[in-house]
Each structure stands twice: as structure tokens, then as C-alpha cells.
Write an enzyme that holds these catalytic residues in place. Structure first.
Site, PDB file in Angstrom:
ATOM      1  N   GLY A 191       0.988  -1.186   0.007  1.00 16.38           N
ATOM      2  CA  GLY A 191       0.125  -0.061  -0.032  1.00 16.38           C
ATOM      3  C   GLY A 191       0.612   1.339   0.048  1.00 16.38           C
ATOM      4  O   GLY A 191       1.879   1.352   0.725  1.00 16.38           O
ATOM      5  N   ARG A 242       1.314  -5.101  -5.715  1.00 12.26           N
ATOM      6  CA  ARG A 242       1.401  -6.307  -4.926  1.00 12.26           C
ATOM      7  C   ARG A 242       1.869  -7.425  -6.028  1.00 12.26           C
ATOM      8  O   ARG A 242       1.009  -7.709  -7.077  1.00 12.26           O
ATOM      9  CB  ARG A 242       0.430  -6.789  -3.998  1.00 12.26           C
ATOM     10  CG  ARG A 242      -0.097  -5.842  -3.037  1.00 12.26           C
ATOM     11  CD  ARG A 242      -1.154  -6.277  -2.344  1.00 12.26           C
ATOM     12  NE  ARG A 242      -1.682  -4.934  -1.527  1.00 12.26           N
ATOM     13  CZ  ARG A 242      -1.248  -4.594  -0.524  1.00 12.26           C
ATOM     14  NH1 ARG A 242      -0.349  -5.003   0.310  1.00 12.26           N
ATOM     15  NH2 ARG A 242      -1.808  -3.392   0.105  1.00 12.26           N
ATOM     16  N   ASP A 294       5.506  -5.288   6.013  1.00 14.09           N
ATOM     17  CA  ASP A 294       5.707  -6.715   6.181  1.00 14.09           C
ATOM     18  C   ASP A 294       6.038  -7.436   5.059  1.00 14.09           C
ATOM     19  O   ASP A 294       7.037  -8.089   5.158  1.00 14.09           O
ATOM     20  CB  ASP A 294       4.477  -7.327   6.953  1.00 14.09           C
ATOM     21  CG  ASP A 294       4.553  -7.149   8.355  1.00 14.09           C
ATOM     22  OD1 ASP A 294       5.602  -6.607   8.968  1.00 14.09           O
ATOM     23  OD2 ASP A 294       3.716  -7.779   9.380  1.00 14.09           O
ATOM     24  N   THR A 300       4.244   2.823   5.534  1.00 17.99           N
ATOM     25  CA  THR A 300       3.001   2.436   5.479  1.00 17.99           C
ATOM     26  C   THR A 300       2.233   3.129   6.491  1.00 17.99           C
ATOM     27  O   THR A 300       2.826   3.925   7.469  1.00 17.99           O
ATOM     28  CB  THR A 300       3.017   0.782   6.213  1.00 17.99           C
ATOM     29  OG1 THR A 300       1.600   0.806   6.795  1.00 17.99           O
ATOM     30  CG2 THR A 300       3.746   0.702   7.161  1.00 17.99           C
ATOM     31  N   ASP A 322      -0.131   2.569   8.825  1.00 15.73           N
ATOM     32  CA  ASP A 322      -0.518   1.799   9.601  1.00 15.73           C
ATOM     33  C   ASP A 322       0.323   1.858  11.075  1.00 15.73           C
ATOM     34  O   ASP A 322      -0.273   1.524  12.112  1.00 15.73           O
ATOM     35  CB  ASP A 322      -0.724   0.245   9.310  1.00 15.73           C
ATOM     36  CG  ASP A 322      -1.828   0.354   8.369  1.00 15.73           C
ATOM     37  OD1 ASP A 322      -2.580   0.985   8.083  1.00 15.73           O
ATOM     38  OD2 ASP A 322      -1.696  -0.859   7.577  1.00 15.73           O
ATOM     39  N   ASP A 333       2.225  -0.009  12.532  1.00 16.00           N
ATOM     40  CA  ASP A 333       2.332  -1.274  13.100  1.00 16.00           C
ATOM     41  C   ASP A 333       3.289  -2.220  12.780  1.00 16.00           C
ATOM     42  O   ASP A 333       3.537  -3.589  12.880  1.00 16.00           O
ATOM     43  CB  ASP A 333       0.929  -2.098  13.222  1.00 16.00           C
ATOM     44  CG  ASP A 333       0.578  -2.612  11.562  1.00 16.00           C
ATOM     45  OD1 ASP A 333       1.370  -1.933  10.782  1.00 16.00           O
ATOM     46  OD2 ASP A 333      -0.281  -3.265  11.366  1.00 16.00           O
ATOM     47  N   ARG A 345      -6.435  -1.910   9.962  1.00 15.77           N
ATOM     48  CA  ARG A 345      -7.038  -3.200  10.235  1.00 15.77           C
ATOM     49  C   ARG A 345      -6.801  -4.118  11.268  1.00 15.77           C
ATOM     50  O   ARG A 345      -7.679  -4.724  12.239  1.00 15.77           O
ATOM     51  CB  ARG A 345      -6.424  -4.187   8.836  1.00 15.77           C
ATOM     52  CG  ARG A 345      -7.495  -5.075   8.478  1.00 15.77           C
ATOM     53  CD  ARG A 345      -7.318  -5.345   6.998  1.00 15.77           C
ATOM     54  NE  ARG A 345      -7.468  -4.379   6.118  1.00 15.77           N
ATOM     55  CZ  ARG A 345      -7.515  -4.069   4.973  1.00 15.77           C
ATOM     56  NH1 ARG A 345      -6.896  -4.993   4.222  1.00 15.77           N
ATOM     57  NH2 ARG A 345      -7.702  -2.998   4.175  1.00 15.77           N
TER      58      ARG A 345
END
Lengths: 323, 323, 323, 323
Positions: free
Chosen positions: D11, D72, D103, D126, D128, D130, D172
Site C-alpha cells: 500500500g 502487490r 511486512d 505504511t 498503519d 504497526d 485493520r
């Protein structure tokens, strides 16, 4: 007409890229080849000319500045310079031009057409909004919003510290930028070239405000105000009101950049298309503009010589709204 | 402790309202009455003190400036002034204070505690980021982003016109604002008080750039640079490079206002709560800060006397990135 | 007329506060007392009415939403409800009203005047722009710019991933918001209620684009499009083009908020003043609007029954510009 | 090492361009040739590889998305695909890689190195946040600020209409985006995957608020919350509280785009340089991150397997601040 050129000239303004894009896409749509000319008349003289496909203007509509760059050209003011420019256009087979710029740009295009017969249509690209023949110029709405966002920030600190802020916005010859900044920014006073605002009236307004326990003030000064620039005016008022806690902010070139607003993108797109379609219809030496939401073509000579007056009701609005 | 007061003092910064909100809400959460004190120490002396409920800070987290207003107080520098302030606090039964401000604010609070025993906890509210005891001060992230957005706009016009822009950002004693503006703004040169940048090196960098056909430059100048302010520096460089097309922009007070960023709202909220909980835990004369994402309390005396050094790697980054 | 009331009703829109401010200040300027009425007709019925001074509207011009809150009132649709509302106005001595809202608001005001003789002037406060009698409604320019900024962000990720984005913007009955979003956002396709866009034409446009190695697409869908909403349309297109990597974004209520643009602040200020001055001049049951940059008063009955058509040239522009 | 490649994968996130720029400039600075690889591992397999000079990354630091595009790749998951990728790199003489992604990107790079010995350094790109091994990922700060600006706008309309807004933000598997949106957005409730929030507690909080005459609410829901997404949760709460006037907004892909914030530009620049300098120092299969404002290299295997926990204090802050 099978090949046209497009260039930007004079001070840059947000929306110029949107306009270039519209010119390129309209040309492609109508089956006309389109060439980008870099650095205005300078690039024309030096042959900085390159073919533009539809994809050359992908993802530029939202960008400030101009991908074709801009410059002021002294050489184009001479007959020799214009001869060189003409020779370059001949070399590329360019039969018509779209010029995005202001007064000076159109003056040059006018002479160029008279001398060499190259038709040019003009798009009003300037943040100043002082061009006759269009309600708004490309970049004006963005410049006003940029200035206004800055004024909103200044108001935060003005309120917190109970200060008087003198904010200078662009507008050498007119209050077009200053007026919506004053009304939209909740300013107490606006000083524009079109109307005389005496220092006495500013001083009175401040004293009067303090007496009503109004503690922070914003005064918008157009850079071309007859009373001087913001720094000079603030200094003079400070002399008369030594207790005033004043600050001066000059917004400067920040007003020229940034992503264009929706209105500027619409305007630039509409006018860019109109310039190409005007050329194809055999027009020349006219500026495309939007007046009362209708497309209007105005001869360059009129855009250069006629004056577009600011709505006198607007200064009255500042008085009412700062009551 | 049943009643506390909160005030803002010194230059305002974005996030002060978020911090006031956190103080009020944390007090209510812990069953403590909370009073707002207007205009810093001035308002304390004059008794501009009012009870604040939870709803008094509704819908203020996103606002720039300070709803409690700010001021610098000469009277509080005197023993008499502080006595008056103490008397006012006594009148309202206020037993502890949260002071949102900088060096000067904490110095005052320190003396006040020594003399009158009123405990004060401090929140670092300043855009300058030069306070020891916290990685970032409240307002710093917002000020940097505001300056950066302006620089993005200036870059549009710098690129279009192939100009050299000298942009002055805030930072009287440090380059904390200048450095991320330079790195994030893609500037070619940064001039900060912490390191000496000679005019010769600026001139060389420009010449060097031109030789590599780099045509537009942005030079970020911290207002406190040893070589002078942006206007002076630009004038001197212009003398050495008469052909340079230069412009100066001084971002000024715009950097103090605006809605705080997420990071500033988080920081202000975390610190506001920590100040209240520190007071309730019996602490005094300490600033709450976040160091390495952990809450840290630092004695005022250390925040005032110790220096927080800028990462020297950052100036090297500017060199690498403008290659 | 010595006392007037002002309220907001229906969906809120950015600039409502700027309009309330103009109403209050114009009233003060003309020596008339002004009362704020909360929650539209509901608050009128319940007597949520309070006197507003000039300072009550300080620092609100830049705020989204409405400080008077808004609501839809079922009770006002009944004769009983209107009687209660009238009684409340009598209690406060309010002789005239300024209603900021849309169709429903003006319909109510019309009946109210017929039954009880309370004159009302209307300001067009809605983001939808579908009110006859004004070129633009208060909030429309802001909503479009908000949507456009979101689309600019979506384009970043659409380009990076070579995706097709279906973006739903507000506009239940019209494409007024969708059109400038499509033109200004560089969208390839726009789907609005006014014109039929078949799914086949969307599918063809995508296939055609892919064949020209165009890899990312933005399709703007007005929520009221006849082909369905963005989610439905995307699902159907996905069925026909299983390889398409599509995403749907519904911009939603974000479009209603935010600081109003310069144009909306100007419009709101001009109209707010015009409503008050209209009332004082003995007018009633008319909406103040700006048509071709001139103030125009239009009877409520016309704003409710007449349709304002969208410029058909605009959909042609989308075709040209996405070539 | 004389030639390196750089690519973005997974992403996209704001700041990827700033990171690409830093990689390119750091390579040039250290006398290393640098190649851009388009569309992640897909482009590596297909040989979409081109040489990048310093000027290739001019004027991109402020742009969202990624100029190298992202994708991807299923083929890279196979040994065959990786063989093709290796062959392409050999063709260009590329000896090391900088991978900007998350990741999945790092997992692929890890295997690739084991099989073919091509060293790769990773940059955490990213929104996110995380990823273990860095306090913040590139794009996270921007995504949070984008979401927060939208929430500020929603609050305007929530306040005006006294509504309950359920706002779904990205995340997510974690509440990293939701938490600062809740604290900074002045939300009453936050629902994140890390902690269980029962529907009962939401219903109680709303009832409790109404009883204190709190009339508008913002509830932030991370898309991965265990109670479902915002639409589901809102529907269930609506069932229990039929009188609630609720609206759902899903911020969606808007959060992925936009100009990166100052913090993201700094982070991306620092990490981009660190990846190149890591490669040159002989490192491989590590992610460069910033932990406690210090550069840290973490083996890919750790970033993939270890979890970065959210500060549990943050949910307590939401409770205190919404008192």
C-alpha cells in the site's frame, strides 16, 4: 490551423497549469498538434519549444506555478527579438498561440500579430484580478484564500495577545485581494489604492474600538495603498498611539503558490478550451474571459486600456461588519 | 488539593487550548475544581479568575491561540505584584497552579512558590522547542508544518521563475524550526544560530548550483542566525551576485496560529493531564514533558538553565539531500 | 422595525456563521436589536431566544457549522406549532426574521407570514447550490473545495496503484457539486442526475482508456445519480470488467463542515446585510441572492418552484479534458 | 557496491516520494549509481528499471503517492518469479536494494537475499504504524492529520445538528490511527482492535452523555475493531437507541494520499539516507527505523514477527478527556 503553441508569461499564478492542461487537451480533442514554449517570450526566441501529448499534462491540474516556467523578456520588446521568435515558430510550423499571462503579455502578443500575423488568444493568468474582460482572473481566488488562511492564523495570535496587526497583501494597483481578505478575515480596517484612508481615520478607529473594549485589531493593507506600505503605516500609527502593541506581517510570495481552488481550476479549464476554440474559429488578439458566467472574448487592446472597477459597496461592508 | 488554577503566559502557541482543555477535564475527572486565570500573571494580579466546567472547553481542542489570552507581566516581576497575585488566589481558595508557557513563565512560578508556597506545575507551551525536559514543546509541530506549507507554495513560484528565495522562519535562539523546514521544504541551504554559515559558503553553493544548471533555490534562515536576518543576508549575497534574481519572505506571526496538528493535540493533552496529576501527587515547580515517548517531570530550574541541543546530523542531511 | 430575530434551519453549511455575523452586525449598525433563535423553528416554538450583541459574533466568521444550531421541525408544519412560534416572538417583541436555510425553511417562512404577518427575509444556506435566485448558495464553494481536496488525495493513491476510484459526492438532486469536482479533480467520467450516463458508456470509457495505456481513473458520482449510488455502480462495472481494481469512496458529511472559503464568507456577509436591509425597507418573503455579482431579491415562491439549470457546457468540458 | 535499486511496494503512503528522493540523493552523494524500479517486485521481474539522477527527484518531496508506483506481486512469491527478478538485476548490474514498504515487502526481500544473495535494506512505508523497529512509520503522521482534519469538519456538523457520528478510520489490526484521532478529535469513545469495547458500554456512554445534556458525540472506530465496522456498530446501537440521530462516515482512501507532514518528510529523509548508508556499510535484511529519535537497524525477521504495542495509557486519556 494544424499546430499551435502555448506559453505562460509574467508573474506566475495558481491555475496556470490547469490552463495549460486545458489548452493541450482541447488541442488534442480537436485534432491539433500542440507545442509547449518554455519561459514565455524568452523561450520562444531561444526555441525552447517541445511537442506536448495529452499525457504531458497528466496530474498537473492541482499544482501551483507553471510547468512551462515563466519569465519577463526584454528582447521581445525589440523588433529583432520578435523576428527571432517568429523564425522559431516558423521552424516548428506553429500557426497560432495561446498566451497565459497579463497586460504585458497581451501587449506583446498584439504587436507580434500586427507585425508577423501570428494569431494569439490570451488567458488572464494573474493573481491581481485587475484585467478588464473577465470577472475573475486565473489565480485570484486561490491567492485570496491563501491570504485569508494566513489571516485566520494571525487572528488567533492577535486575539490571544490583544494586539493590532497590520497585514500587507498583494495588489500593487488595486484592492481586489485586500477587500475579500478584510471582509472574510473579519478585519476592522482596509486600506486600498482605490480609496483614500487617512491615518487619522485609522487612529480614530483604533481609539474608538478601545473605548468599546475591543482589544485586538486586524488592518489589511494592499501593497499599493497611497498611505504607504504596511510597515510605514504601522510606524506612523505607532507614533500617534505609543501604547499600541502592533505587529506587521507581509504575506508576500506565498500568495502566488499553492494548489488552485476549485473555482480557479474551473475558470482555467473553461478559458483554456475557449482560447483553443477561439483560435480554430479564426479569432486573434483577444482575451477569453468569463463575465456573468458567460464566455466573452475581449480585444487585447481593451483589456490593456480599460479599467475594471472594484465594487464600491465592499468598503461599506467592512464598516458595517466591524461595528 | 481541592481547587486549582490554570493560565497561559508568554507567546501563544497552537495547542495551548488543547492543553487548557486537558487540565480542566483532568481536574473534573479527579473531582477537583478548576479556575481559569486570564492574561497570565497579569490576570492573576487583577483577579481575572473564573470557574471552568467541563463544557467551558468544549470545541476548543482544534483552535489556535489561547482562550485564556496571554500577556507578559512586569508587575509580577516585583514582590508587590506577586503578593497581589497570592492574595487573589487566596480569595478564590486556589491551592495549586498549572502554568502553560516557557522559560519566563516557569521562572516566575519558581519564585512564586518559594515566596508563597503555591505549587505550580508547568506545561511547555512555545513554538520554539528550545526547552530542556521535553523532546517537543506544544505548538512546535504545528509551527513547523505551517512554515512548511508556506515554503511549498513559495517553491511553486521559485521554480516557475528560477529565483532564489530567502525565507525567514521563527527561532530567535535556535534552528529547531529552520531545520525541518529546510529538510522538508527541499531547501538547498539552511542558516541557523547553532552553526556558522558564512556568506561565502552561500555564494559558493549558489554558483555551484548554477554550474550544475540548478535554477531555483530556497535558503531557510532562522531569525536568530549570526549572519543576520534574511533581508540583510539577501542584500549581501545580491551584492556579490548581481545577476541573482532574489526574493525575501519573512513568514512571521502566521507561524504562531492555526489549528494544532495531531501530534500537538496529543502532546498537549498528555501533558495537561500530567500537570494536574502531578499537582495532586504533591509535586511542584516541575515541567511535565515527553522524552522518548515517556512522561518525565523536570524541575523548572533545569528547564531554565539546561540547554537542549539540536541533532548535529540534521545539517549534514541538508547537504546530502540538496546534492 | 426595532427588533429582529435570526435563525438557521435545515442542513448546516459552511458560511452560516458568517451570515449570522453579518445579520447581527448589520442590525447593530442600523440601530436594530437582534435576537438569536436556536435550533431553527423548533427553538422558535420553544422560546430558545436570546439577545445578541456585536461581540456575540466575534471570531465566528471562519467557523463551520452554525452557532445557532439547526434542526428540522415537525411541529412547525402544524398550525398549532406556528401559533406557538408566533406567541414566542410576540413575547420578545420580534417584528421580523432572517432565515438562513433552503427550500423547506423558506416554505415555512412563507406560510408563517401569510398566517401571522411576520415578515421574513431568507439567506440561501445550503451546500447543494440548487436554489433559484442566486448564482451560488452559501457553503457551496466550500463544499466543492473540501471534496476536491479529498479527490486530490485519492488521485495520489489511484495513480500509485493504477486503480479505478468511484468517488461519491453530495448532491441528491443535482450535479452542482459533482461537476467542478470532476473538472477540477481531473476525473475521467462524471455521473449526475441531470444527464443520463449509461453503465455501458462508463465501461467503454474504461476500456478505451486502458487501450491508450491510461492506468488510473477517477469517476465522480453525484449521490442522486439515476444509475444508483457509487457502491452500486462500482459493483455493476466490476461485474462487466472483472480485472478492474476498483475502490469506492463516499465523501459524506465531511463536505458539510470546515472553515468557509473566501467566496463563501463574502457571499454570506453580503447576503446577511441584504436580508437586514431588506427587512428594514419593508420587504418580506424574499430570498436575497447574488446574480451576476448584483444583489437580487427573489420571492420565496419562485425559489421554491423554479429550477436553476446547470450549464450543459460543463459535461462537454469533462469529455474534452479527459482526452 | 556501485549500483543500487530502489522500489516501493505494498500500500502506498505519504512520504514514499520523500524517501525515494533521499535514497537517490544519498546514493549520488556517496558516488553510487541508483536505479528506480517501477511497480515493486512486479517491475523488478519485468525489468521496469531506469537510471535516476539527482534531478529525477526534484520537486517530489511534497507529493503524496509514489512516483515509482506500487503493486502487490504474486509472481514474486514463486521461486521462478524471484529468479526472473534476479536476472533483471544482474542485467543492470544492481548489487543492492532499498525496499520501501511493509511486512510483506520485507518478507519477500528476506527470502530473496537468502536465495540470491542480493542485500536489501528496508524503509517502513505504511500509514498503519504497526511495524516493530521504529516508533513511527513513514506516512503515519500524515494519515492521522488527514483523518483529524476530516473529523474537525464532521464535528462542525455534529455540533450543529446534535448528532452522533460513527467515524471509521484505517487500521485493520491496530488502533494506531484511531487513538490520536479520538484524542485529537475530541471524540467521546474509541473502538480499537487491541481492547474490547462492548456495545453496552457505547450505549451507556451515550445515555450518560445525554443525561448530562451533552448533545453531540463522535465515536472513532478502527476498521479492524472486534465489534465490527462502523456501519454494523452504528446499526446495532441504533436498534438499542431508536431516538439517536446517527450518521456513519468511512474516511477511506483519502487517508493514504496528500502532501506528507513535516514529521513524515523528516522521517522519510532520515531513513532513506540510512538505508543507503547501511547498504554501503555491508548491512542487509534490516529495516532502518527511528526509535527514541535515534537511528536503529532491526532485522527484517524481527519487524515481521515482533509486535509493537500501543501505549495503554492512551485509552485512559480518551476517558478523562471526554468527561
Amino acid at each position: 490551423m494544424k499546430k499551435i503553441g502555448v506559453f505562460t508569461s509574467g508573474g506566475d499564478s495558481p491555475g496556470m497549469n490547469a490552463c495549460i492542461r486545458a489548452v493541450v487537451r482541447a488541442a488534442v480533442y480537436h485534432g491539433v498538434e500542440v507545442y509547449g514554449i518554455k519561459r514565455g517570450y524568452n523561450g520562444m526566441i531561444n526555441g525552447e519549444i517541445f511537442k506536448m501529448e495529452s499525457s504531458a499534462v497528466s496530474n498537473v491540474i492541482q499544482r501551483g506555478g507553471t510547468i512551462l516556467k515563466s519569465a519577463r523578456s526584454k528582447e521581445f520588446l525589440t523588433r529583432d527579438g520578435r523576428q527571432k521568435a517568429y523564425d522559431q515558430l516558423q521552424k516548428f510550423g506553429i500557426e497560432g498561440l495561446v498566451a497565459i499571462g497579463g497586460d504585458g503579455t497581451f501587449t506583446g502578443a498584439n504587436i507580434f500579430h500586427e507585425e508577423f500575423g501570428i494569431p494569439t488568444m490570451g488567458a488572464p493568468g494573474t493573481i491581481d484580478n485587475d484585467l478588464y474582460g473577465t470577472d475573475f482572473t486565473i489565480g485570484y481566488d486561490t491567492a485570496v484564500n491563501t491570504a485569508l488562511e494566513a489571516i485566520d492564523k494571525i487572528r488567533d495570535t492577535a486575539d490571544s495577545h490583544e494586539r493590532v496587526f497590520f497585514v500587507e497583501v498583494m495588489g500593487r494597483d488595486s484592492g481586489y485581494i485586500a477587500i475579500p481578505c478584510a471582509i472574510g478575515g473579519g478585519a476592522e480596517i482596509v486600506m486600498i489604492p482605490e480609496t483614500e484612508t487617512t491615518l487619522e481615520s485609522v487612529i480614530d478607529a483604533l481609539k474608538n474600538g478601545w473605548s468599546r473594549s475591543k482589544t485586538s485589531f486586524i488592518i489589511i493593507v494592499a501593497e499599493g495603498d497611497d498611505a504607504g506600505n504596511a510597515t510605514t503605516i504601522a510606524a506612523k500609527v505607532q507614533e500617534a498611539l505609543p501604547k499600541m502593541d502592533a505587529r506587521v506581517t507581509i504575506l508576500g510570495h506565498v500568495q502566488r503558490g499553492g494548489a488552485p481552488t476549485a473555482a480557479d481550476r474551473m475558470l482555467a479549464s473553461e478559458i483554456g478550451i475557449a482560447c483553443v476554440e477561439g483560435l480554430l474559429a479564426g479569432r486573434t488578439s483577444e482575451m477569453a474571459g468569463i463575465v456573468n458566467r458567460e464566455l466573452v472574448y475581449t480585444p487585447f487592446i481593451e483589456t490593456i486600456t480599460k479599467q475594471k472597477l472594484i465594487n464600491p459597496n465592499f468598503t461599506r461592508m467592512v464598516d458595517i461588519l466591524s461595528v
